[in-house]
Design a protein around this motif. Structure first.
Motif, PDB file in Angstrom:
ATOM      1  N   LYS A 140      52.211  70.758  58.775  1.00  0.00           N
ATOM      2  CA  LYS A 140      52.449  69.443  59.386  1.00  0.00           C
ATOM      3  C   LYS A 140      53.946  69.191  59.409  1.00  0.00           C
ATOM      4  O   LYS A 140      54.562  69.061  58.353  1.00  0.00           O
ATOM      5  N   ILE A 141      54.490  69.059  60.589  1.00  0.00           N
ATOM      6  CA  ILE A 141      55.944  68.926  60.753  1.00  0.00           C
ATOM      7  C   ILE A 141      56.390  67.492  60.462  1.00  0.00           C
ATOM      8  O   ILE A 141      55.810  66.546  61.002  1.00  0.00           O
ATOM      9  N   ASN A 142      57.398  67.324  59.616  1.00  0.00           N
ATOM     10  CA  ASN A 142      57.903  65.954  59.434  1.00  0.00           C
ATOM     11  C   ASN A 142      59.064  65.684  60.391  1.00  0.00           C
ATOM     12  O   ASN A 142      59.504  66.586  61.117  1.00  0.00           O
ATOM     13  N   GLU A 143      59.539  64.454  60.390  1.00  0.00           N
ATOM     14  CA  GLU A 143      60.496  64.003  61.408  1.00  0.00           C
ATOM     15  C   GLU A 143      61.809  64.793  61.395  1.00  0.00           C
ATOM     16  O   GLU A 143      62.532  64.799  62.395  1.00  0.00           O
ATOM     17  N   ASN A 144      62.124  65.417  60.259  1.00  0.00           N
ATOM     18  CA  ASN A 144      63.429  66.090  60.191  1.00  0.00           C
ATOM     19  C   ASN A 144      63.370  67.588  60.465  1.00  0.00           C
ATOM     20  O   ASN A 144      64.394  68.250  60.465  1.00  0.00           O
ATOM     21  N   GLN A 145      62.175  68.107  60.679  1.00  0.00           N
ATOM     22  CA  GLN A 145      62.050  69.562  60.858  1.00  0.00           C
ATOM     23  C   GLN A 145      62.018  69.963  62.332  1.00  0.00           C
ATOM     24  O   GLN A 145      61.521  69.205  63.170  1.00  0.00           O
ATOM     25  N   PHE A 146      62.500  71.156  62.618  1.00  0.00           N
ATOM     26  CA  PHE A 146      62.352  71.808  63.934  1.00  0.00           C
ATOM     27  C   PHE A 146      62.768  70.939  65.127  1.00  0.00           C
ATOM     28  O   PHE A 146      62.142  71.006  66.181  1.00  0.00           O
ATOM     29  N   CYS A 147      63.798  70.123  64.949  1.00  0.00           N
ATOM     30  CA  CYS A 147      64.227  69.304  66.095  1.00  0.00           C
ATOM     31  C   CYS A 147      65.098  70.148  67.035  1.00  0.00           C
ATOM     32  O   CYS A 147      66.314  69.947  67.133  1.00  0.00           O
ATOM     33  N   LEU A 148      64.462  71.113  67.652  1.00  0.00           N
ATOM     34  CA  LEU A 148      65.136  72.057  68.545  1.00  0.00           C
ATOM     35  C   LEU A 148      64.330  72.161  69.838  1.00  0.00           C
ATOM     36  O   LEU A 148      63.680  73.177  70.106  1.00  0.00           O
ATOM     37  N   PRO A 149      64.311  71.082  70.632  1.00  0.00           N
ATOM     38  CA  PRO A 149      63.427  71.058  71.805  1.00  0.00           C
ATOM     39  C   PRO A 149      63.705  72.194  72.779  1.00  0.00           C
ATOM     40  O   PRO A 149      64.844  72.600  72.952  1.00  0.00           O
ATOM     41  N   GLU A 150      62.615  72.659  73.412  1.00  0.00           N
ATOM     42  CA  GLU A 150      62.746  73.748  74.384  1.00  0.00           C
ATOM     43  C   GLU A 150      62.384  73.291  75.782  1.00  0.00           C
ATOM     44  O   GLU A 150      62.228  74.111  76.689  1.00  0.00           O
ATOM     45  N   THR A 151      62.180  71.984  75.949  1.00  0.00           N
ATOM     46  CA  THR A 151      61.887  71.442  77.284  1.00  0.00           C
ATOM     47  C   THR A 151      62.946  70.394  77.606  1.00  0.00           C
ATOM     48  O   THR A 151      63.532  69.782  76.700  1.00  0.00           O
ATOM     49  N   MET A 152      63.141  70.179  78.908  1.00  0.00           N
ATOM     50  CA  MET A 152      64.100  69.156  79.336  1.00  0.00           C
ATOM     51  C   MET A 152      63.670  67.789  78.805  1.00  0.00           C
ATOM     52  O   MET A 152      64.475  67.006  78.301  1.00  0.00           O
ATOM     53  N   TYR A 153      62.393  67.536  78.904  1.00  0.00           N
ATOM     54  CA  TYR A 153      61.839  66.258  78.445  1.00  0.00           C
ATOM     55  C   TYR A 153      62.100  66.070  76.935  1.00  0.00           C
ATOM     56  O   TYR A 153      62.526  65.000  76.494  1.00  0.00           O
ATOM     57  N   GLY A 154      61.870  67.134  76.165  1.00  0.00           N
ATOM     58  CA  GLY A 154      62.114  67.064  74.721  1.00  0.00           C
ATOM     59  C   GLY A 154      63.589  66.804  74.424  1.00  0.00           C
ATOM     60  O   GLY A 154      63.932  66.011  73.537  1.00  0.00           O
ATOM     61  N   CYS A 155      64.459  67.481  75.185  1.00  0.00           N
ATOM     62  CA  CYS A 155      65.912  67.254  74.999  1.00  0.00           C
ATOM     63  C   CYS A 155      66.265  65.809  75.337  1.00  0.00           C
ATOM     64  O   CYS A 155      67.014  65.155  74.600  1.00  0.00           O
ATOM     65  N   ASN A 156      65.702  65.316  76.448  1.00  0.00           N
ATOM     66  CA  ASN A 156      65.977  63.926  76.854  1.00  0.00           C
ATOM     67  C   ASN A 156      65.523  62.945  75.772  1.00  0.00           C
ATOM     68  O   ASN A 156      66.235  61.986  75.441  1.00  0.00           O
ATOM     69  N   LYS A 157      64.334  63.191  75.233  1.00  0.00           N
ATOM     70  CA  LYS A 157      63.785  62.260  74.235  1.00  0.00           C
ATOM     71  C   LYS A 157      64.614  62.297  72.949  1.00  0.00           C
ATOM     72  O   LYS A 157      64.927  61.257  72.378  1.00  0.00           O
ATOM     73  N   LEU A 158      64.964  63.515  72.513  1.00  0.00           N
ATOM     74  CA  LEU A 158      65.728  63.625  71.257  1.00  0.00           C
ATOM     75  C   LEU A 158      67.101  62.964  71.406  1.00  0.00           C
ATOM     76  O   LEU A 158      67.548  62.213  70.535  1.00  0.00           O
ATOM     77  N   TYR A 159      67.751  63.213  72.536  1.00  0.00           N
ATOM     78  CA  TYR A 159      69.064  62.606  72.749  1.00  0.00           C
ATOM     79  C   TYR A 159      68.956  61.070  72.836  1.00  0.00           C
ATOM     80  O   TYR A 159      69.790  60.351  72.269  1.00  0.00           O
ATOM     81  N   SER A 160      67.922  60.599  73.494  1.00  0.00           N
ATOM     82  CA  SER A 160      67.758  59.132  73.596  1.00  0.00           C
ATOM     83  C   SER A 160      67.499  58.513  72.227  1.00  0.00           C
ATOM     84  O   SER A 160      67.964  57.402  71.948  1.00  0.00           O
ATOM     85  N   GLU A 161      66.778  59.233  71.373  1.00  0.00           N
ATOM     86  CA  GLU A 161      66.595  58.735  69.995  1.00  0.00           C
ATOM     87  C   GLU A 161      67.968  58.590  69.316  1.00  0.00           C
ATOM     88  O   GLU A 161      68.255  57.595  68.655  1.00  0.00           O
ATOM     89  N   HIS A 162      68.796  59.637  69.488  1.00  0.00           N
ATOM     90  CA  HIS A 162      70.130  59.584  68.866  1.00  0.00           C
ATOM     91  C   HIS A 162      70.943  58.417  69.425  1.00  0.00           C
ATOM     92  O   HIS A 162      71.651  57.731  68.692  1.00  0.00           O
ATOM     93  N   LEU A 163      70.809  58.210  70.744  1.00  0.00           N
ATOM     94  CA  LEU A 163      71.542  57.081  71.341  1.00  0.00           C
ATOM     95  C   LEU A 163      71.061  55.751  70.761  1.00  0.00           C
ATOM     96  O   LEU A 163      71.871  54.846  70.522  1.00  0.00           O
ATOM     97  N   GLY A 164      69.767  55.653  70.545  1.00  0.00           N
ATOM     98  CA  GLY A 164      69.217  54.419  69.980  1.00  0.00           C
ATOM     99  C   GLY A 164      69.815  54.139  68.609  1.00  0.00           C
ATOM    100  O   GLY A 164      70.223  53.017  68.285  1.00  0.00           O
ATOM    101  N   ARG A 165      69.897  55.178  67.808  1.00  0.00           N
ATOM    102  CA  ARG A 165      70.495  55.047  66.467  1.00  0.00           C
ATOM    103  C   ARG A 165      71.971  54.699  66.593  1.00  0.00           C
ATOM    104  O   ARG A 165      72.482  53.798  65.929  1.00  0.00           O
ATOM    105  N   TYR A 166      72.648  55.383  67.504  1.00  0.00           N
ATOM    106  CA  TYR A 166      74.077  55.133  67.707  1.00  0.00           C
ATOM    107  C   TYR A 166      74.321  53.683  68.149  1.00  0.00           C
ATOM    108  O   TYR A 166      75.162  52.973  67.583  1.00  0.00           O
TER     109      TYR A 166
END
Ligand code: AKB
Length: 337
Positions: A140-166
């Motif tokens: 079971k993957i937790n929030e801090n593991q394997f954050c290495l998206p291989e899809t454009m959508y995954g990259c977009n979502k991960l970056y937007s999360e970072h922007l939200g925090r920023y």
């Protein structure tokens, strides 16, 4: 000015469920924004529905001038298969569109001198496990593991999360008027979602809801992933409930801005088998699309949602069996029969 909630992508399947739920809560003025005209069922539940793109500056500034927004649910996005076909469009909508919404939230916070709560639906697509030989060994993957998206959508979502925090903490930090906390950003990484009312468009976990809706309408369904593909899923009702719970939790109870949720992990064959229990004549075949298969192969088979359970008491109401028995099948039967 009356306080309002802005929902982008309001006409999507999550938008419908969320509007139905939020409109039952008192004193909530809902403003919808969607590229398509909002469905007639939903229209009576909202104070205003604006037809247009989140990328349209005129629309965003009109919303800023006309309304006092205290919460934003930013649901508008291109899903993973569509994003993989059109990466530039995905970048525009999923990232630049999200930036526009963050800027609107900042403008609203400054103008009205309040924090704007911002909800962002993220996804299991932020994870990337293709590098692993045996992805089921990852557990079971937790929030801090394997954050290495291989899809454009995954990259977009991960970056937007970072922007939200920023934007919540660091935005404008070099200015003498720097004030953290103008935005209270909260995100959930959803697994595949299944709704009884509507079908998703452009996603890759869509095979599960498509299989069910095809069986209900007596159509042949050719599933594009391998029958052994295992992914986490939950039904839309539990997903909506989780958004409401997270958004109504006091900020000091939250140890994170971004949470996993989930309910069950099953294979495509498990879906076929349970659907055949209810629709004996369902015609379901498998013909693997290798490209879409490689996308789902990069996503975890299961996620750890302990943080959501302990911080805001997340607890899905439906498991695999009763999501079909008590929720999906009765609702779908009343729709198709
Ligand atoms: C999709 O298939 O694109 C979505 C997702 C995994 O977030 N359901």
């Amino acid at each position: 000015m009356i306080e309002s909630i802005l929902i982008t992508g309001a006409n999507g399947e999550m938008g419908h469920g969320l509007i139905k739920k939020l409109s039952k809560l008192k004193n909530k003025n809902i403003i919808c924004l969607d590229i398509n005209d909002v469905n007639n069922q939903i229209k009576p539940l909202v104070a205003a529905s604006i037809n247009g793109s989140i990328l349209d500056e005129n629309i965003i500034s009109l919303i800023n001038d006309k309304y006092k927004i205290t919460q934003i649910y930013h649901l508008a996005a291109l899903l993973s298969s569509k994003a993989e076909h059109s990466p530039q469009l995905a970048q525009d909508v999923n990232v630049n569109g999200t930036l526009k919404l963050f800027n609107l939230a900042i403008d609203q916070a400054k103008k009205n001198n309040h924090t704007v709560k911002f909800f962002f639906p993220s996804s299991i697509a932020v994870y990337g496990l293709n590098g692993l030989k045996n992805k089921n060994l990852a557990g079971k993957i937790n929030e801090n593991q394997f954050c290495l998206p291989e899809t454009m959508y995954g990259c977009n979502k991960l970056y937007s999360e970072h922007l939200g925090r920023y934007y919540s903490i660091y935005y404008n930090r070099l200015s003498k008027n720097y004030k953290p906390g103008l935005i209270d950003f909260r995100a959930i990484r959803f697994p595949g979602l299944i709704s009884a009312d509507t079908l998703p468009t452009g996603g890759t976990t869509d095979y599960a809801p498509e299989m069910l809706h095809a069986a209900a309408s007596n159509e042949l369904y050719t599933c594009f992933v391998n029958e052994n593909t295992i992914l986490p899923f939950m039904i839309m009702d539990d997903a909506i409930e989780s958004i409401i719970k997270l958004m109504s939790t006091q900020k000091d109870k939250l140890s994170k801005m971004i949470y996993n949720v989930g309910s069950y992990s099953v294979s495509a064959l498990d879906f076929k088998n349970i659907i055949i229990k209810y629709y004996k004549n369902a015609k379901i075949e498998f013909s693997v699309d290798l490209k879409r298969q490689s996308m789902v192969d990069s996503w975890p088979e299961d996620v750890n949602f302990n943080a959501a359970m302990s911080d805001w008491k997340f607890s899905p109401k439906y498991n695999f069996e009763n999501s079909f028995k008590d929720y999906l099948i009765p609702k779908i039967r009343s729709q198709y029969e």
